[in-house]
Enzyme design. Structure first.
Site, mmCIF file in Angstrom:
data_model
loop_
_atom_site.group_PDB
_atom_site.id
_atom_site.type_symbol
_atom_site.label_atom_id
_atom_site.label_comp_id
_atom_site.label_asym_id
_atom_site.label_seq_id
_atom_site.Cartn_x
_atom_site.Cartn_y
_atom_site.Cartn_z
ATOM 1 N N CYS B 81 5.593 10.081 -11.298
ATOM 2 C CA CYS B 81 6.972 10.097 -11.739
ATOM 3 C C CYS B 81 6.993 10.823 -12.609
ATOM 4 O O CYS B 81 6.862 11.605 -12.481
ATOM 5 C CB CYS B 81 7.487 8.606 -12.574
ATOM 6 S SG CYS B 81 8.973 7.772 -12.942
ATOM 7 N N HIS B 186 7.049 5.685 -7.742
ATOM 8 C CA HIS B 186 5.864 4.672 -7.943
ATOM 9 C C HIS B 186 5.231 4.336 -6.499
ATOM 10 O O HIS B 186 5.742 2.887 -6.280
ATOM 11 C CB HIS B 186 6.161 4.112 -8.711
ATOM 12 C CG HIS B 186 7.062 4.456 -10.518
ATOM 13 N ND1 HIS B 186 6.050 4.212 -11.465
ATOM 14 C CD2 HIS B 186 7.552 4.516 -10.953
ATOM 15 C CE1 HIS B 186 6.425 4.543 -12.207
ATOM 16 N NE2 HIS B 186 7.824 5.115 -12.347
ATOM 17 N N GLU B 188 2.787 2.565 -6.609
ATOM 18 C CA GLU B 188 1.907 1.301 -6.862
ATOM 19 C C GLU B 188 2.865 -0.213 -7.480
ATOM 20 O O GLU B 188 2.749 -1.278 -7.246
ATOM 21 C CB GLU B 188 1.294 1.364 -8.504
ATOM 22 C CG GLU B 188 2.348 1.510 -10.365
ATOM 23 C CD GLU B 188 3.516 2.747 -10.164
ATOM 24 O OE1 GLU B 188 3.172 3.290 -9.072
ATOM 25 O OE2 GLU B 188 3.592 2.501 -11.645
#
Lengths: 252, 204
Positions: B81, B186, B188
């Site tokens: 990001c 993202h 994650e």
């Protein structure tokens, strides 16, 4: 291709999940961490946790709880409930939450939204607006879990929140809450047309078709629901559920 | 193998750490320059304002450490990001220079249909692979990832573009040049395919 998010909204009362009708008659649903695990398995887009007693009891959502969710959740999640300080927001984000949801503080001190947005980035600050018509039929925003009317109308307040740097607005219709008869499409559309930031529809969803309408007719960027994802069947048996890939692609 | 998540005070470090752990790898979160210089792999997360991120990197003397580890020692790095955006030459947000690892500018979404496409883009979207990469090994084309951003990187050199994504317009969703990788989304926060991508990065 971009797909509008579908977001389960989970209400916390003390340690358990509850579900309301018109912000009342809270019925115990189950353990929140268990719900996170189930939503993980079902591939939920995002989760929202709201501690509905926090503001009234002059405390805020438990940091320990946020950490436990953070350890478990495979998807982004936001939390709200009595959040009123920059330092708490910092801790909540560090604990793994993607965003914080501000409600009561946003009405009482709009500039706090700007402070939070400047500090952490607008995409981490969501403002949630609870809407109801007062005795004279005037649409107003309410705070303290829907118990207290403010002077703000929802569209005007949404504009103010966008100005203050909110990254997203959740619009919740108190009268539609828990009824599972559809969203307040008119309300959602008026707010989606008024702001350029994402608007999340909440309050009243009962079917996949309701979710589709919120986007196609209400211009919502995302749809959220409580009852629809914790109940099943006409007798409202408790069952954590979420649309599968096939159901998702049938509406979006 | 030493995998380090660079802590410069911004970004959801814990989420990245947890997800990397789920791939079966250990990772440490640190801003210690000596550790960063001896890392095998680096992850540069980021959420927030470009200019503040750049200032934080400078203030903590991390810019030089990163340049050395990435440009000279050629260790793999994954920017996520804002972490990816920092690798550009400069950004409209804060009107300042980035790490300049890519000939690219960070620009704000300029949307014409503002009713349908709100800014920030917040939600799940797909990627179109523009060139082959081990980062996406064993990941299906229809995999979706979580995006939350108002700005994106505009690459002046097309061969740096790894994937593109549609949000009214087509924008660059991930980049790669040699040992340097970046994702606008993202991983994650992106369920199983995000986890797979992180695993692929660590196994490079």
């Amino acid at each position: 291709m971009f797909r509008p998010r579908v977001i389960p909204v989970l209400l916390l009362k003390n340690q358990g999940l509850v579900k309301s009708i018109k912000f009342r008659n809270h019925r115990y649903i189950g353990d929140p961490i268990n719900a996170v695990k189930l939503f993980n398995d079902m591939g939920a887009d995002e989760l929202v946790f709201l501690d509905i007693l926090a503001t009234r009891k002059k405390r805020s959502i438990s940091l320990d709880f946020v950490k436990r969710v953070g350890d478990e959740a495979n998807m982004p999640f936001s939390v709200g409930g009595g959040i009123r300080s920059i330092s708490l927001i910092k801790e909540i984000l560090a604990a793994g939450a993607e965003k914080v949801i501000l409600n009561t503080i946003a009405s009482e001190k709009p500039v706090f939204v700007k402070e939070a947005s400047d500090e952490f980035g607008s995409s981490t600050v969501t403002v949630s607006i609870d809407v109801k018509k007062n005795l004279f039929g005037k649409e107003l925003t309410y705070i303290c879990s829907g118990s207290k009317a403010t002077k703000y109308d929802p569209v005007g307040f949404s504009n103010l929140m966008e100005e203050m740097g909110a990254g997203e607005i959740i619009v919740n219709s108190i009268e539609h809450d828990g009824m599972m008869k559809g969203y307040d499409i008119s309300l959602i559309r008026r707010i989606s047309e008024a702001v350029r930031i994402p608007v999340v529809a909440l309050g009243g969803a009962g079917s996949m078709d309701d979710l589709r309408m919120a986007v196609s007719a209400g211009f919502a960027s995302a749809t959220a629901a409580g009852s629809m994802f914790v109940y099943y069947g006409p007798r409202r048996g408790i069952l954590i559920n979420y649309p599968d890939v096939k159901e998702m692609s049938s509406i979006f | 193998m030493r995998v380090i998540i660079v802590d410069y005070g911004m970004g959801n470090l814990r989420s990245v750490e947890k997800k990397v752990n789920k791939t079966g790898n250990n990772v440490i979160i640190t801003n210690d320059i000596a550790k960063i210089k001896t890392a095998d792999k680096l992850i540069l997360p980021g959420v927030g304002h470009f200019r503040i991120a750049v200032e934080n990197l400078h203030k903590q003397h991390l810019t030089d450490a990163l340049n050395e580890t990435v440009l000279i020692k050629k260790r793999h790095i994954l920017g996520i990001c804002l972490g990816m955006q920092l690798m550009a030459s400069q950004s409209e947000e804060g009107d300042c220079n980035g790490l300049d690892w890519f000939d690219a500018d960070v620009v704000r979404f300029s949307i014409s249909n503002q009713l349908k496409f709100k800014v920030p883009q917040m939600g799940w979207n797909t990627l179109k692979l523009e060139k082959d990469s081990p980062l996406f090994r064993d990941i299906p084309n229809e995999a979706m990832y979580y995006f939350v951003h108002s700005y994106y990187m505009k690459c002046n050199s097309k061969k740096d573009i790894l994937t593109t994504t549609e949000y009214e317009e087509t924008f660059t969703s991930s980049i790669q040049k040699g040992n340097i990788f970046g994702t606008q989304f993202h991983p994650e926060k992106s369920h199983e395919w995000g986890e797979k991508l992180l695993g692929n990065f660590i196994n490079l």
